[in-house]
Structure formats: structure tokens, C-alpha cells
Design a protein around this motif. Sequence first.
Motif, PDB file in Angstrom:
ATOM      1  N   PHE A 226       0.803  -1.164  -0.036  1.00  0.00           N
ATOM      2  CA  PHE A 226      -0.065   0.136  -0.041  1.00  0.00           C
ATOM      3  C   PHE A 226       0.884   1.086  -0.179  1.00  0.00           C
ATOM      4  CE2 PHE A 226      -3.386  -2.776   1.545  1.00  0.00           C
ATOM      5  CZ  PHE A 226      -4.442  -2.485   0.555  1.00  0.00           C
ATOM      6  N   TRP A 227       2.369   1.051   0.394  1.00  0.00           N
ATOM      7  CA  TRP A 227       3.103   2.296   0.435  1.00  0.00           C
ATOM      8  C   TRP A 227       4.150   2.227  -0.838  1.00  0.00           C
ATOM      9  CZ3 TRP A 227       2.662   6.258   4.393  1.00  0.00           C
ATOM     10  CH2 TRP A 227       1.799   6.044   5.132  1.00  0.00           C
ATOM     11  N   SER A 228       3.940   1.351  -1.445  1.00  0.00           N
ATOM     12  CA  SER A 228       4.718   0.995  -2.685  1.00  0.00           C
ATOM     13  C   SER A 228       4.352   2.140  -3.618  1.00  0.00           C
ATOM     14  CB  SER A 228       4.709  -0.201  -3.338  1.00  0.00           C
ATOM     15  OG  SER A 228       3.594  -0.738  -3.850  1.00  0.00           O
ATOM     16  N   SER A 229       5.107   2.314  -4.836  1.00  0.00           N
ATOM     17  CA  SER A 229       4.654   3.130  -5.981  1.00  0.00           C
ATOM     18  C   SER A 229       3.823   2.330  -7.072  1.00  0.00           C
ATOM     19  CB  SER A 229       5.963   3.605  -6.675  1.00  0.00           C
ATOM     20  OG  SER A 229       6.704   2.443  -7.462  1.00  0.00           O
ATOM     21  N   PHE A 230       3.382   1.033  -6.793  1.00  0.00           N
ATOM     22  CA  PHE A 230       2.437   0.684  -7.818  1.00  0.00           C
ATOM     23  C   PHE A 230       1.126   1.101  -7.661  1.00  0.00           C
ATOM     24  CE2 PHE A 230       5.296  -3.305  -6.705  1.00  0.00           C
ATOM     25  CZ  PHE A 230       6.056  -3.256  -7.856  1.00  0.00           C
ATOM     26  N   SER A 231       0.162   0.795  -8.789  1.00  0.00           N
ATOM     27  CA  SER A 231      -1.019   1.651  -8.700  1.00  0.00           C
ATOM     28  C   SER A 231      -2.112   0.829  -7.934  1.00  0.00           C
ATOM     29  CB  SER A 231      -1.411   1.303 -10.186  1.00  0.00           C
ATOM     30  OG  SER A 231      -1.830   0.209 -10.671  1.00  0.00           O
ATOM     31  N   LYS A 232      -3.077   1.562  -7.712  1.00  0.00           N
ATOM     32  CA  LYS A 232      -3.878   0.766  -6.712  1.00  0.00           C
ATOM     33  C   LYS A 232      -4.867  -0.420  -7.486  1.00  0.00           C
ATOM     34  CE  LYS A 232      -5.729   5.161  -4.668  1.00  0.00           C
ATOM     35  NZ  LYS A 232      -7.008   5.807  -4.317  1.00  0.00           N
ATOM     36  N   LYS A 233      -4.844  -0.577  -8.863  1.00  0.00           N
ATOM     37  CA  LYS A 233      -5.170  -1.630  -9.364  1.00  0.00           C
ATOM     38  C   LYS A 233      -4.324  -2.767  -9.175  1.00  0.00           C
ATOM     39  CE  LYS A 233      -8.132   0.443 -13.185  1.00  0.00           C
ATOM     40  NZ  LYS A 233      -8.264   0.444 -14.508  1.00  0.00           N
ATOM     41  N   GLN A 234      -2.890  -2.413  -9.342  1.00  0.00           N
ATOM     42  CA  GLN A 234      -2.182  -3.361  -9.218  1.00  0.00           C
ATOM     43  C   GLN A 234      -2.133  -3.903  -7.777  1.00  0.00           C
ATOM     44  OE1 GLN A 234       1.187  -1.123 -10.532  1.00  0.00           O
ATOM     45  NE2 GLN A 234       1.664  -2.496 -12.483  1.00  0.00           N
ATOM     46  N   ILE A 235      -2.117  -3.057  -6.745  1.00  0.00           N
ATOM     47  CA  ILE A 235      -1.990  -3.632  -5.436  1.00  0.00           C
ATOM     48  C   ILE A 235      -3.443  -4.589  -5.089  1.00  0.00           C
ATOM     49  CG2 ILE A 235      -2.501  -2.719  -2.810  1.00  0.00           C
ATOM     50  CD1 ILE A 235      -1.255  -0.103  -3.899  1.00  0.00           C
ATOM     51  N   VAL A 236      -4.599  -4.032  -5.719  1.00  0.00           N
ATOM     52  CA  VAL A 236      -5.843  -5.008  -5.551  1.00  0.00           C
ATOM     53  C   VAL A 236      -5.511  -6.256  -6.323  1.00  0.00           C
ATOM     54  CG1 VAL A 236      -8.253  -5.289  -6.038  1.00  0.00           C
ATOM     55  CG2 VAL A 236      -7.441  -2.824  -5.364  1.00  0.00           C
ATOM     56  N   LEU A 237      -4.856  -6.351  -7.416  1.00  0.00           N
ATOM     57  CA  LEU A 237      -4.655  -7.617  -7.922  1.00  0.00           C
ATOM     58  C   LEU A 237      -3.656  -8.408  -7.474  1.00  0.00           C
ATOM     59  CD1 LEU A 237      -5.005  -9.438 -10.528  1.00  0.00           C
ATOM     60  CD2 LEU A 237      -2.970  -8.037 -11.516  1.00  0.00           C
ATOM     61  N   SER A 238      -2.608  -7.667  -6.593  1.00  0.00           N
ATOM     62  CA  SER A 238      -1.789  -8.537  -5.789  1.00  0.00           C
ATOM     63  C   SER A 238      -2.229  -9.420  -4.659  1.00  0.00           C
ATOM     64  CB  SER A 238      -0.596  -7.495  -5.404  1.00  0.00           C
ATOM     65  OG  SER A 238       0.077  -6.949  -6.546  1.00  0.00           O
ATOM     66  N   ILE A 239      -3.241  -8.359  -3.993  1.00  0.00           N
ATOM     67  CA  ILE A 239      -3.983  -9.040  -2.722  1.00  0.00           C
ATOM     68  C   ILE A 239      -4.825  -9.979  -3.293  1.00  0.00           C
ATOM     69  CG2 ILE A 239      -5.617  -8.578  -1.049  1.00  0.00           C
ATOM     70  CD1 ILE A 239      -4.814  -5.631  -0.864  1.00  0.00           C
ATOM     71  N   VAL A 240      -5.465  -9.923  -4.309  1.00  0.00           N
ATOM     72  CA  VAL A 240      -6.304 -11.379  -4.612  1.00  0.00           C
ATOM     73  C   VAL A 240      -5.302 -12.249  -5.321  1.00  0.00           C
ATOM     74  CG1 VAL A 240      -7.925 -11.807  -6.558  1.00  0.00           C
ATOM     75  CG2 VAL A 240      -8.051  -9.742  -5.583  1.00  0.00           C
ATOM     76  N   THR A 241      -4.175 -12.266  -5.917  1.00  0.00           N
ATOM     77  CA  THR A 241      -3.228 -13.196  -6.094  1.00  0.00           C
ATOM     78  C   THR A 241      -2.564 -13.737  -5.062  1.00  0.00           C
ATOM     79  OG1 THR A 241      -2.794 -11.687  -8.111  1.00  0.00           O
ATOM     80  CG2 THR A 241      -1.298 -13.645  -7.502  1.00  0.00           C
ATOM     81  N   GLY A 242      -2.229 -12.937  -4.126  1.00  0.00           N
ATOM     82  CA  GLY A 242      -1.763 -13.449  -2.887  1.00  0.00           C
ATOM     83  C   GLY A 242      -2.907 -14.478  -2.104  1.00  0.00           C
ATOM     84  N   ALA A 243      -4.163 -13.983  -2.180  1.00  0.00           N
ATOM     85  CA  ALA A 243      -5.064 -14.790  -1.490  1.00  0.00           C
ATOM     86  C   ALA A 243      -5.401 -16.120  -2.130  1.00  0.00           C
ATOM     87  CB  ALA A 243      -6.566 -13.906  -1.468  1.00  0.00           C
ATOM     88  N   VAL A 244      -5.440 -16.208  -3.520  1.00  0.00           N
ATOM     89  CA  VAL A 244      -5.353 -17.485  -4.118  1.00  0.00           C
ATOM     90  C   VAL A 244      -4.363 -18.139  -4.216  1.00  0.00           C
ATOM     91  CG1 VAL A 244      -5.701 -18.242  -6.532  1.00  0.00           C
ATOM     92  CG2 VAL A 244      -6.951 -16.354  -6.153  1.00  0.00           C
ATOM     93  N   LEU A 245      -3.168 -17.737  -4.165  1.00  0.00           N
ATOM     94  CA  LEU A 245      -1.912 -18.261  -3.910  1.00  0.00           C
ATOM     95  C   LEU A 245      -1.693 -19.081  -2.566  1.00  0.00           C
ATOM     96  CD1 LEU A 245       0.822 -18.811  -5.525  1.00  0.00           C
ATOM     97  CD2 LEU A 245       1.528 -17.177  -4.128  1.00  0.00           C
ATOM     98  N   PHE A 246      -2.447 -18.417  -1.689  1.00  0.00           N
ATOM     99  CA  PHE A 246      -2.561 -18.976  -0.098  1.00  0.00           C
ATOM    100  C   PHE A 246      -3.225 -20.169  -0.096  1.00  0.00           C
ATOM    101  CE2 PHE A 246      -4.376 -19.309   4.181  1.00  0.00           C
ATOM    102  CZ  PHE A 246      -2.885 -18.943   4.735  1.00  0.00           C
ATOM    103  N   ILE A 247      -4.560 -20.020  -0.723  1.00  0.00           N
ATOM    104  CA  ILE A 247      -5.467 -20.881  -0.611  1.00  0.00           C
ATOM    105  C   ILE A 247      -5.028 -22.157  -1.532  1.00  0.00           C
ATOM    106  CG2 ILE A 247      -7.807 -21.759  -1.639  1.00  0.00           C
ATOM    107  CD1 ILE A 247      -8.587 -18.880  -0.994  1.00  0.00           C
ATOM    108  N   LEU A 248      -4.314 -21.934  -2.651  1.00  0.00           N
ATOM    109  CA  LEU A 248      -3.793 -23.150  -3.320  1.00  0.00           C
ATOM    110  C   LEU A 248      -2.508 -23.753  -2.651  1.00  0.00           C
ATOM    111  CD1 LEU A 248      -3.699 -21.713  -7.144  1.00  0.00           C
ATOM    112  CD2 LEU A 248      -5.172 -23.413  -6.051  1.00  0.00           C
ATOM    113  N   LEU A 249      -1.554 -22.939  -1.968  1.00  0.00           N
ATOM    114  CA  LEU A 249      -0.544 -23.658  -1.316  1.00  0.00           C
ATOM    115  C   LEU A 249      -0.888 -24.037   0.007  1.00  0.00           C
ATOM    116  CD1 LEU A 249       1.989 -21.149  -2.321  1.00  0.00           C
ATOM    117  CD2 LEU A 249       1.599 -23.382  -3.279  1.00  0.00           C
ATOM    118  N   PHE A 250      -1.860 -23.327   0.611  1.00  0.00           N
ATOM    119  CA  PHE A 250      -1.949 -23.740   2.172  1.00  0.00           C
ATOM    120  C   PHE A 250      -3.318 -24.124   2.457  1.00  0.00           C
ATOM    121  CE2 PHE A 250       1.623 -20.695   1.733  1.00  0.00           C
ATOM    122  CZ  PHE A 250       2.460 -21.288   2.148  1.00  0.00           C
TER     123      PHE A 250
END
Length: 410
Positions: A226-250
Motif C-alpha cells: 500500500f506504500w509502494s509506487s504500484f497503482s491501486k489496481k496492481q495492489i488490489v490484483l496483488s492482494i487477490v493473487t496472494g489470497a488465491v496463492l495462499f489457498i492453493l498452497l496452504f
Amino acid sequence: MNKRHIFLDKVIEQVKSKDAKDSIKLEMEHHIQLAKEGWIKKGLQEKEAEERAIKEMGSPILLGLELNQLHRLTVDWMVFACTVCLLMIGLLPNITSDLLFIAEKLWTILLGVGIVVGIMFLDYRKCKELGYVFYMIGSILLLSVILFSNITINGINYLKVGPIIIKGIMAIPFFLLAWASLFTKKNFSYLSFLLFFFFSSILFYLGYDSISTVFIYYTMVVVMLFWSSFSKKQIVLSIVTGAVLFILLFGYAFFARLHRLLGFLFPDRYAQDVGWIYLYREKMWASLKWIGSSDMELLSFVNRTDTVFLQLSSQFGYVIAVVIVILFSALIIKMIRNVRYIKNRYGKLLLIGAIALYSIQVIYNIGMCMGLFPIISLSLPFISYGLMPTIINALLIGLVLSINRRKNIS
């Protein structure tokens, strides 16, 4: 030596901070150059324009004293005092133990204070360009656990090298330093972030020691995003990607513990199974007095690590619980307030990541002991028993103090 150099040397002589000298000199040269160009535009010759610009700056000694006051190194005594108090409270669960055990805890406390002070005096800015190095160190630590584990504790594999047991959580401080550096690099693309994050997630999966380790790692990365220089869309996409990755891996770990979650949500239905822990916890809180221990005996799930807050509350009453909550709250709030004063972008990202790592442990552990969250393996910083959690959190507080110490230096 020309007049400009003589003037700057006299200014710098008044500044005590070695860290600030170079930045002040550059800043002063910039101001003199701007003033000089202004006088040249008004028709003065270069030499005369520079002399006018220097004269406008005033007395170099008085100016140096003012800059010394402005750029002085500081110590956040409130953060330091709260940390020492919390470390000392960590002695309370052990007061009935044998002297050897108490001596071991005292040594851990002294080590924690030493690490905090030592890291505080180090210049965190020297780590700014070492992001890839820290990422490699964190990755190597996880790979060493994956490939060379030689000891099993509670069904989980670790790497033991002499008296040291290497576990996944030890890699997190290195990833903190890595992400703070990488997020400040102009050539660090969003695709690079996704690849680096995916690779670290795979390593945490393969070297998995506790779902709480992955939980605090993901929390740290999300907060820093949230404090990086990435755009809001990229941050939201990252959070969704991280959530999916978490579910798949763990996800398997979650479903394996699904009955524990049901026991937390519906303790009465699972009173003869996992629900009894939550029911007993409620009885313990209901039986507490303001001062002194309750009449109920402590069971095995109440220990000096994950549920130490519950143990201390049971032994000493609501008073100690209130004191602990106040100390942690004061510490976290003070660290958060410090963020706005940090000029260095790398330092700000590092501070935010450290606060996220520290705070999530405190909030979840106390909430877990109070019945707000399911019980997992997660220590309470500085109070829970254990050398490695103390070292990791001492490193975090040391970084916070190092950043705040140089808040007046860009």
C-alpha cells in the motif's frame, strides 16, 4: 581554498552528526548556487555574485549550530522504555521456576536489549542497495530447511546446526529488508514483484513450519504494498493473487484444521473435542480477579509461549493484563506516529513493514487469548518464552529506533 569552501567548512564544523555532515554540505551548496545564479541574473559578475550569496547566508557558526540542532540524532525513549518493560514482564511467568530457568530468561532479556541498542546505532540506509542480497539470504535460509532438515519437532522438520535450530520464521526479517529496498527501486517492475513474491511463497510452502509464519509474512507484504509506487489496481490484483496463492498452497493446512475452526465458532457443539479449550478459556476469564490469581488450575494448553498472556492474567489478575495492553498499545501507536516524520522513502517503507510484523503478532496473540481469534502457534513479542522470537522482535524494534534516530537526516 575559495570563500565558498571556507564558509561550508565552518558550518560543517558545528555539526556533530557524521551522518548529517554530507547531506548538509550538499544542501548548503545547492542554496548558495541558487542564490548565486539569482545575483548573476541581476547583472553581477560570477565572483561577486557568489560572495553576495555567501554573505546572505549569515554567520557560518550560528548557521552551523542551528543545523546541528535541526539534524541531531535522536532516541525514541518511549519506544525503548516500553520495549524494556515488556522484556522484564517476560520474567513473571518464570518466577516460580528454578534458578537455571530464570537465569536463561535473564540472559535472553539482556540479549534482546543488546540487539535493540546495537541495531539502533547502525545506519539502516546502508542496507538500501542490498535488496537482492537480503532476498537471496532469506531464500537460502528457507532452502536450507527444505533440503537439509535433520530434526523433527511436533511433526515439523527443522535444520539444527550445533545449538541453533533454523526455521522458516528466521527468513522474514531478511525479506522485510529486501522488500523495503526493492519497492524503492525505479527499475523494479510489477511483473518482477509477482515473480519474486510467487517464488518466496513456494519456498515458505516447501519449508513450511507454521501457518502463522506465512500469515505474518503475507500481512507484512500486503501492508508494504500500500506504500509502494504500484497503482491501486496492481495492489488490489496483488492482494487477490496472494489470497488465491495462499489457498492453493496452504488450503490443505486450513482444511486439516477445519474442525479446530468449528470448535472456535461453536465450542458448545464440540465440547468433548476441540471446543473444550475455548470453553475453558471463557471460564478462566470469568474467574479472574483484579489482583491475584484465580482459583482455577492452569491446563496444559496455557503455556509460556502462545498463551502466555492468558497465563499471566490468570496468575496476577486483570491488572497485569491491562498493563500489558497499555504498554503494547503505547509502543505501537508511537511507532505509527513516527511514520509521518520519516523523510527517507526507504526508511519509511522499512518502518511500515516492521510495524506490520510486530503489530500483527501482538494483536492476534492477545486477541487469541481473549477469545477473539482461533488458537494458533504465535508468540507474544518479548513476553513469550523462546530465544528466536525475542531476537527477531528485538531486530524489528532496533530497526524502528535506527530509522527514527535518523529522521532528521534525508
